[in-house]
Design an enzyme around this catalytic site. Structure first.
Site, PDB file in Angstrom:
ATOM      1  N   GLU A 111       0.708  -1.291   0.090  1.00 35.14           N
ATOM      2  CA  GLU A 111       0.040   0.201  -0.089  1.00 35.14           C
ATOM      3  C   GLU A 111       0.843   1.266   0.071  1.00 35.14           C
ATOM      4  OE1 GLU A 111      -3.226   0.415  -0.652  1.00 35.14           O
ATOM      5  OE2 GLU A 111      -3.444  -1.582  -0.604  1.00 35.14           O
ATOM      6  N   TYR A 164      -6.740   5.803   4.789  1.00 35.19           N
ATOM      7  CA  TYR A 164      -6.859   4.928   3.795  1.00 35.19           C
ATOM      8  C   TYR A 164      -6.124   3.834   4.025  1.00 35.19           C
ATOM      9  CZ  TYR A 164      -5.352   2.840  -0.474  1.00 35.19           C
ATOM     10  OH  TYR A 164      -5.072   1.841  -1.209  1.00 35.19           O
ATOM     11  N   ASP A 183     -10.007   5.702  -1.604  1.00 35.55           N
ATOM     12  CA  ASP A 183      -8.755   6.196  -2.308  1.00 35.55           C
ATOM     13  C   ASP A 183      -9.327   6.953  -3.493  1.00 35.55           C
ATOM     14  OD1 ASP A 183      -9.416   4.081  -4.309  1.00 35.55           O
ATOM     15  OD2 ASP A 183      -7.560   3.488  -4.239  1.00 35.55           O
TER      16      ASP A 183
END
Ligand code: SF4
Length: 374
Positions: A56, A139, A157
């Protein structure tokens, strides 16, 4: 209730389009699409929170095609929290070289040390603990909690914002406080809690491949009959944005200094772009300067007075390097010197052939390639 107005709007939009008001229908359609269209990516085959976290962070501001190689090399070199925490920061930056946004690499390193100290090297599963880690925002915390443990936290996102903005033709600007609440509320409401992980992955992938920024594939979209943005005739208008990012122009004049077989580098340590990375001696100016004007500056004199310098070629005329809020216009000159002066003593003197060992920005990588080409 705070969102009654928005709920009413969604309901009326659905009614106008004759869509049954079942909140999870969109999710089921997107999940079915995901099963046949998803890309096979290594971080999708795992519930290891460490790997999900690394992927991520790498994928923030980076395309999957570019991030994939970095991810594989990163996991090979640092397979777990402990190996990352115990590595020198410069090794982490070197592996990150070319990916940009170097604060992400510094945060990963610092956070791995924090995980070792506070959680004994075991990734925490509580959302608040994940959120407390440096560099982990809402997020990323939602992504880790839902992908690793299927916890019901909606990931919001850029891809998800675009899909939701178009699907419901949301007029509230996505970068306003009200818009952020509205989108978050909607994202949470549309997520089946027991399928949080797969729903989040499916929606993100759907935004990346189907409902793309400039060319959404509306003709083959499973949501086309429910998409209010499509029905409006201009889905590209969504999501609505309020502010344009202010861009600053910067002018960098670099010097590749040749002193026998050596050259000089400097490590950027201020709270500025490329912190921790190395670069050639630099003079930054407020506008473009030609060499004659540059030579008149105090900075140039400090760098080269008494060195017997001669600027004998320009390596890079004007290189335009675009960052999120800045455009760097860079030039690089090759300068031959006979002897070191006091000004150059502040730099790191290295053998020219050792230059590749140091972590540098993509801009400096390009300049080095030109130097090596000859
Ligand atoms: S119909 Fe078009 S705009 Fe609407 S969700 Fe599908 S791809 Fe996106």
């Amino acid at each position: 209730m705070q969102y009654s107005c928005e709920i009413h709007n969604f309901a009326s939009q659905r009614q106008e389009m004759n869509i049954e008001n079942n909140v999870f229908e969109e999710s089921q359609l997107v999940q079915a699409w995901y099963l046949t269209n998803k890309r096979e990516l290594p971080w999708r085959d795992t519930t290891d929170p460490y790997r999900i976290w690394i992927s991520e962070i790498i994928l923030q501001q980076t395309r999957v095609a570019q991030g994939l190689d970095y991810y594989l090399r990163f996991i090979e070199r640092f397979p777990d929290i402990r190996s990352l925490a115990n590595a020198p920061l410069e090794d982490v930056l070197k592996l990150w070289q070319g990916l940009g946004y170097y604060s992400r690499a510094r945060n990963l390193h610092e956070t791995a040390q924090d995980l070792l100290k506070r959680f004994n090297g075991v990734f925490p599963s509580a959302y608040e603990d994940i959120r407390s880690l440096k560099g982990v925002g809402e997020y990323t915390a939602a992504a880790i909690a839902s992908f690793a443990w299927n916890k019901p936290f909606a990931v919001v996102d850029g891809n998800v914002l675009r899909v939701l903005g178009r699907l419901f033709a949301i007029e509230t600007s996505v970068d306003s406080a009200k818009g952020k609440h509205e989108y978050r509320y909607l994202a949470t409401r549309l997520m089946p809690p027991e399928q949080a992980g797969v729903h989040n992955q499916a929606l993100m992938e759907f935004g990346a491949l189907q409902c793309t920024p400039r060319n959404p594939c509306c003709q083959t979209c499973p949501l086309v009959n429910r998409c209010v943005g499509y029905a409006s005739g201009n889905p590209l208008r969504f999501p609505v944005k309020q502010h344009k990012t202010k861009i600053t122009n910067r002018y960098f004049n670099y010097f590749f200094v040749v002193c026998g077989t050596d050259t000089y580098l400097h490590q950027r340590n201020d709270n500025d772009i490329w912190k921790g990375l190395f670069e050639f001696p630099l003079i930054e100016t407020d506008k473009p300067y030609d060499l004659a004007r540059l030579k008149q500056t105090a900075a140039f004199k400090k760098l080269f007075q008494g060195t017997g310098q001669s600027v004998f070629s320009i390596i890079e005329k004007v290189y335009r390097h675009v960052l999120s809020h800045q455009i760097v216009h860079a030039k690089c000159y090759m300068v031959d010197i006979q002897k070191e002066n006091a000004g150059l003593k502040h730099f790191v003197r290295i053998p020219r052939k050792a230059i590749d060992i140091y972590p540098v920005s993509k801009l400096i990588m390009n300049i080095i390639s030109k130097i090596e080409e000859g």
